[in-house]
Design a protein around this motif. Sequence first.
Motif: not given
Length: 330
Positions: A62-70, A137-152
């Motif tokens: 994935g692509r973690q975003g510490r800024w979002m988790r804060k 769920l793997a299918g969530l990472f096929r949805l545009p924009v949502l996948r970026e949000y979840l990975m962050f």
Amino acid sequence: MKTPQKQWLEVIGAYQYVLTFLFMGPFFALLVFFLLFTWLWSLSFLYLVWLYLDWDTPNRGGRQGRWMRKWTIWKHQRDYFPIKLLKTAELPADRNYVLGAHPHGIMCTGTFCNFSAVHSSAFCQLFPGLRPRIASLAGLFRLPVLREYLMFKGLCSVSRQSLDFILSQPQLGQAVTILIGGAQEALYAVPGEHYIALRTRKGFVRLALRHGASLVPVYSFGENDIYRFKSFAQNSWQHRCQIAFKRLMGFSPCIFWGRGLFSANSWGLVPFAQPITTVVGCPIHVPQCLKPTEDQVDHYHQLYMKTLEQLFEDHKETYGVPASTHLTFL
């Protein structure tokens, strides 16, 4: 005493999570498709190119975003219920862990708040050195924009490729949280009941054995109490439709309701402010075996079930569960 402003911010914190969980994926999927037929088509086109090039990232840590988790909003969400994390044993950072989170509930609120928004929970203080992730769920990472949000937010795909990649990293202290019951367990998120879909789910045990990662049972008391839920008998046509939909789409259609946004006495999608306490149990150390046998898998699976059941029994009365209530394994 909380000020009216603080109370309102907590409601917003809880509500935004619900809206994101339910609507963010379909909304942005439709938006990207719609923009292709407008003068802003180039934005959608460029994003789709990026999506193609970045397609495998959810399976590679994935692509973690510490800024979002804060974000402060996670603290408001935590305080609304409130949500707490309880440690019962040490989890040293010199090994990896597979945490099994139960129950799934409607939206796995306690699990998210404690293992994704870690800077708003006590996770970093209780388990220093661990690198928590939630496998979704793997299918969530096929949805545009949502996948970026979840990975962050620190989520990764629950696919075998993804989990093998994370647990194979040279840096120890990886802690992957898996909602083992998944969509099946969401169909039993009835307040006051404790159904766990686990008897036939053994993939997480095989994962732990392949990497020599310790198994850790986790139980969130109160997870099923934040919504009212309409359940159907297992032999009813409604339940059969839910199961068929789950097999087709990967998630379960549930009928649930909470309180209103502006009034606690009206109907709405804001969850009820019921305490959620996530209890992290003792680790079960397993040997590394690249090709575990069925006997090995069954042995550690049974040991995990017993440890989870004991964890529930030890803490249930502390968190308002009657002494006569026990876990029901599905």
